[in-house]
Design a protein around this motif. Structure first.
Motif, short mmCIF file in Angstrom:
data_model
loop_
_atom_site.label_atom_id
_atom_site.label_comp_id
_atom_site.label_asym_id
_atom_site.label_seq_id
_atom_site.Cartn_x
_atom_site.Cartn_y
_atom_site.Cartn_z
N SER A 195 -5.78 -8.32 0.25
CA SER A 195 -4.81 -7.39 -0.33
C SER A 195 -4.32 -6.38 0.70
O SER A 195 -3.16 -5.97 0.68
CB SER A 195 -5.43 -6.66 -1.53
OG SER A 195 -6.57 -5.92 -1.13
N VAL A 196 -5.21 -5.99 1.62
CA VAL A 196 -4.81 -5.07 2.69
C VAL A 196 -3.80 -5.73 3.61
O VAL A 196 -2.81 -5.12 4.02
CB VAL A 196 -6.05 -4.61 3.49
CG1 VAL A 196 -5.63 -3.74 4.68
CG2 VAL A 196 -7.01 -3.85 2.61
N ILE A 197 -4.04 -7.01 3.96
CA ILE A 197 -3.10 -7.74 4.82
C ILE A 197 -1.73 -7.82 4.16
O ILE A 197 -0.69 -7.56 4.79
CB ILE A 197 -3.64 -9.15 5.12
CG1 ILE A 197 -4.95 -9.06 5.90
CG2 ILE A 197 -2.61 -9.95 5.91
CD1 ILE A 197 -5.69 -10.39 6.03
N ALA A 198 -1.70 -8.17 2.86
CA ALA A 198 -0.43 -8.25 2.14
C ALA A 198 0.27 -6.90 2.12
O ALA A 198 1.49 -6.82 2.29
CB ALA A 198 -0.68 -8.75 0.72
N ASP A 199 -0.49 -5.82 1.94
CA ASP A 199 0.09 -4.48 1.92
C ASP A 199 0.66 -4.10 3.28
O ASP A 199 1.75 -3.52 3.37
CB ASP A 199 -0.98 -3.47 1.49
CG ASP A 199 -0.47 -2.04 1.53
OD1 ASP A 199 0.46 -1.72 0.75
OD2 ASP A 199 -0.99 -1.24 2.33
N LEU A 200 -0.06 -4.44 4.36
CA LEU A 200 0.42 -4.10 5.70
C LEU A 200 1.71 -4.82 6.03
O LEU A 200 2.58 -4.28 6.74
CB LEU A 200 -0.65 -4.45 6.74
CG LEU A 200 -1.95 -3.63 6.71
CD1 LEU A 200 -2.94 -4.18 7.73
CD2 LEU A 200 -1.67 -2.17 7.00
N LEU A 201 1.87 -6.06 5.55
CA LEU A 201 3.06 -6.83 5.86
C LEU A 201 4.23 -6.50 4.93
O LEU A 201 5.39 -6.67 5.32
CB LEU A 201 2.75 -8.33 5.75
CG LEU A 201 1.71 -8.88 6.73
CD1 LEU A 201 1.50 -10.36 6.48
CD2 LEU A 201 2.12 -8.64 8.17
#
Length: 280
Positions: A195-201
Motif C-alpha cells: 500500500s505504501v508503494i501504491a501511495d508513493l506512485l
C-alpha cells in the motif's frame, strides 16, 4: 533441483512470523521458494529426469510469484530467466500453465484488481528521454549500493557473532531491534509495504520525504536480511526504486517544468532497479 521437504514447511512459517511482526520484506520471496520446494518434493515421488525435476521446481516458483501479484506473464519470465535458463517448449509450456493457474486461484480469493493501482494517464514527452537515461544509470548505481550494503551488514553481524560469542538465534533479534528504531521515524519500512508503494506512485509527496523513505527502507532491509531474518527482496526493491525514482522525478520537474508526474519516474525506476539487481 532437490529441495528438502522441511524447507516447504519452515520457510513460509518463518517468513510469516518475520513479515507479520513488521519485518521490512515482501512475502513473494518465501512464496516463490515454497512453491519451488513443493514442485521439487512432488518430482521426488515421480519418475523424473533432472531437467523435468528442474521444470517442476520452476512451475511451483512461477505459480507462487503469479499468485502474489496476479501477474501470469511475470511468473513465466521470472522462472525462465532466473531458474531454468532456457526458452524451450518442454519447460515453457508447463511453467505457463502453472503461472496461469496460480493467477486464477489468486483472483478467485482476492479479486482481479491490480496490486498497485496507480494513475496511468501519463503524458510522456520526447524531451524527457535524457532524464530516463540518467535515471537508468542512477538505478544501476543504486543496485550496487544495495548489494554492497547488504554484504556489509552480513559481515558485520558475522563479526558480532564470532567476536562476542552471541548465540546465533539472537542475531536476527538484534537486527529486528535496529529496524524497530528506524521504524520510529519512518513507519513505512514495516511489513510488505504494498500500500505504501501504491501511495508513493499515485499521490504527491515532497522530495525530502521520498528520499527519506527510500534510504530508511534500504537500511532496514539490509540490516534485517543481513542479520538472518527471513523474507522476500522483491517488495523492498520496489519501494526503494519507487520512492527514490519519484524523488528523481521532482528533480526532473525542476529542470523541465513540463515533465511527467514523479509517479511515472518512480514506476520506471522500480523496473530498472529490479532488472539490475536480478539481471532479469
Amino acid at each position: 533441483s532437490k529441495v528438502k521437504p522441511r524447507v516447504g514447511f519452515f520457510k513460509p512459517l518463518s517468513a510469516a512470523i518475520t513479515v507479520g511482526t513488521g519485518g521490512p520484506f515482501g512475502a513473494e520471496g518465501p512464496i516463490i521458494q515454497t512453491g519451488g520446494a513443493l514442485g521439487s518434493i512432488l518430482s521426488q515421488f515421480l519418475p523424473c529426469s533432472p531437467s523435468e525435476r528442474r521444470t517442476l521446481l520452476a512451475c511451483g516458483a512461477a505459480a507462487g510469484l503469479a499468485g502474489v501479484f496476479k501477474t501470469p506473464f511475470a511468473g513465466v519470465f521470472m522462472a525462465v530467466e532466473l531458474l531454468v535458463f532456457e526458452f524451450r517448449a518442454r519447460s515453457f509450456i508447463p511453467i505457463a500453465l502453472a503461472s496461469a493457474c496460480g493467477t486464477l486461484v489468486a483472483m478467485a480469493f482476492r479479486g482481479a484488481g491490480p496490486v498497485f493501482p496507480v494513475v496511468t494517464d501519463f503524458s510522456l514527452r520526447g524531451t524527457e528521454l535524457p532524464f530516463f537515461i540518467v535515471l537508468a544509470l542512477a538505478c544501476a548505481c543504486l543496485a550496487w549500493v544495495m548489494t554492497r550494503t547488504l554484504y556489509g551488514c552480513e559481515e558485520l553481524f558475522e563479526a558480532l557473532q564470532h567476536r562476542f560469542k552471541i548465540w546465533f538465534p539472537l542475531i536476527p533479534a538484534i537486527g529486528g531491534l535496529i529496524v524497530g528504531g528506524i521504524g520510529i521515524f519512518y513507519p513505512e519500512v514495516f511489513g510488505m509495504g504494498y500500500s505504501v508503494i501504491a501511495d508513493l506512485l499515485k499521490n504527491p509527496h515532497t522530495a525530502g520525504h521520498l528520499v527519506g523513505v527510500g534510504i530508511a527502507k534500504l537500511c532496514a532491509f539490509a540490516i534485517a536480511l543481513g542479520s538472518g531474518a527471513s523474507g522476500g527482496t522483491f517488495a523492498p526493491a520496489l519501494m526503494i526504486g519507487g520512492s527514490l525514482g519519484a524523488a528523481f522525478g521532482h528533480l526532473a520537474r525542476t529542470l523541465l517544468p513540463a515533465a511527467s508526474s514523479p509517479g511515472l519516474y518512480g514506476m520506471i525506476a522500480t523496473a530498472a532497479l529490479f532488472g539490475t539487481i536480478y539481471r532479469a
